[in-house]
Enzyme design. Structure first.
Site, PDB file in Angstrom:
ATOM      1  N   LEU A  88       0.866  -1.311   0.095  1.00 22.49           N
ATOM      2  CA  LEU A  88       0.034  -0.114  -0.115  1.00 22.49           C
ATOM      3  C   LEU A  88       0.869   1.379   0.023  1.00 22.49           C
ATOM      4  O   LEU A  88       0.571   2.204   0.611  1.00 22.49           O
ATOM      5  CB  LEU A  88      -0.872  -0.193   1.096  1.00 22.49           C
ATOM      6  CG  LEU A  88      -1.753  -1.168   1.439  1.00 22.49           C
ATOM      7  CD1 LEU A  88      -2.558  -0.967   2.687  1.00 22.49           C
ATOM      8  CD2 LEU A  88      -2.828  -1.251   0.153  1.00 22.49           C
ATOM      9  N   CYS A  89       2.058   1.169  -0.557  1.00 29.09           N
ATOM     10  CA  CYS A  89       2.966   2.553  -0.425  1.00 29.09           C
ATOM     11  C   CYS A  89       3.004   3.278  -2.044  1.00 29.09           C
ATOM     12  O   CYS A  89       2.492   2.453  -3.058  1.00 29.09           O
ATOM     13  CB  CYS A  89       4.606   1.658  -0.464  1.00 29.09           C
ATOM     14  SG  CYS A  89       5.622   2.835  -0.235  1.00 29.09           S
ATOM     15  N   GLY A  90       3.354   4.236  -1.803  1.00 31.99           N
ATOM     16  CA  GLY A  90       3.675   5.081  -3.171  1.00 31.99           C
ATOM     17  C   GLY A  90       4.558   4.562  -4.139  1.00 31.99           C
ATOM     18  O   GLY A  90       4.352   4.708  -5.477  1.00 31.99           O
TER      19      GLY A  90
END
Length: 189
Positions: A64-66
């Site tokens: 769920l990271c950029g």
């Protein structure tokens, strides 16, 4: 009475002891990365010894990271260089921003289904701090200024089993610096 052999041995011993002590005092570990293993996302173990003599790119990942789209770039590196000996290993971690909160099914969904990853993925691991996986403790000891500060931090392990290069999260897998370092390493055989 001392003969020449004893004098020579004494001289050599006198130079080796301080050198050995300096190596030990420097904190340099002579244990290579190949001494470690990770539980695999699939349940088996990923033993780094299986890749002995070959370069490894070990990357802490998060779903769920950029930076999660870097999975695609890591897969491209794997496709481009695996036949020549590179192995990419993803290490999911929830250490930064709680961005890997799920279990193996959620990690599988992101890595394998959304990004088509075929390189080895470990089970979720801690990568910083006192409870870090032994590989990451080893890496922090070897390169204390180059510890992961966020997801998608990259350690390039050389054929000798030691950290050759470190790339922060912001350096994309397709970056020339990474590709050049890998190509150079693969050319040195």
């Amino acid at each position: 009475m001392m003969n020449r052999r004893h004098v020579l041995l004494a001289a050599v011993a006198g130079t080796l002891v301080p050198a050995t002590r300096a190596l030990a005092d420097s904190g340099m570990s002579r244990i290579p990365a190949y001494a470690f293993s990770f539980p695999a996302l699939s349940g088996d173990d990923i033993r780094l010894a299986a890749f002995s003599g070959k370069p490894l790119l070990v990357v802490n990942t998060a779903s769920l990271c950029g930076y999660t789209p870097q999975y695609a770039g890591l897969q491209q590196l794997w496709n481009e260089f695996r036949a020549r000996g590179l192995t990419v290993i993803g290490v999911p971690s929830n250490d930064f921003g709680g961005q890997e909160p799920g279990g193996s099914s959620e990690i599988t969904e992101t890595a394998h289904h959304q990004y088509g990853v075929t390189f080895p993925i470990t089970a979720k691991a801690i990568v910083v701090g006192a409870k870090a996986h032994p590989f990451y403790k080893w890496a922090a000891e070897a390169r204390p200024k180059d510890v992961p500060r966020w997801n998608f931090h990259k350690y390039l392990i050389g054929r000798d089993g030691y950290i050759a290069e470190v790339f922060p999260s912001s350096v994309e897998p397709a970056d020339t610096r990474i590709k050049t370092a890998i190509a150079r390493m693969l050319a040195d055989s």
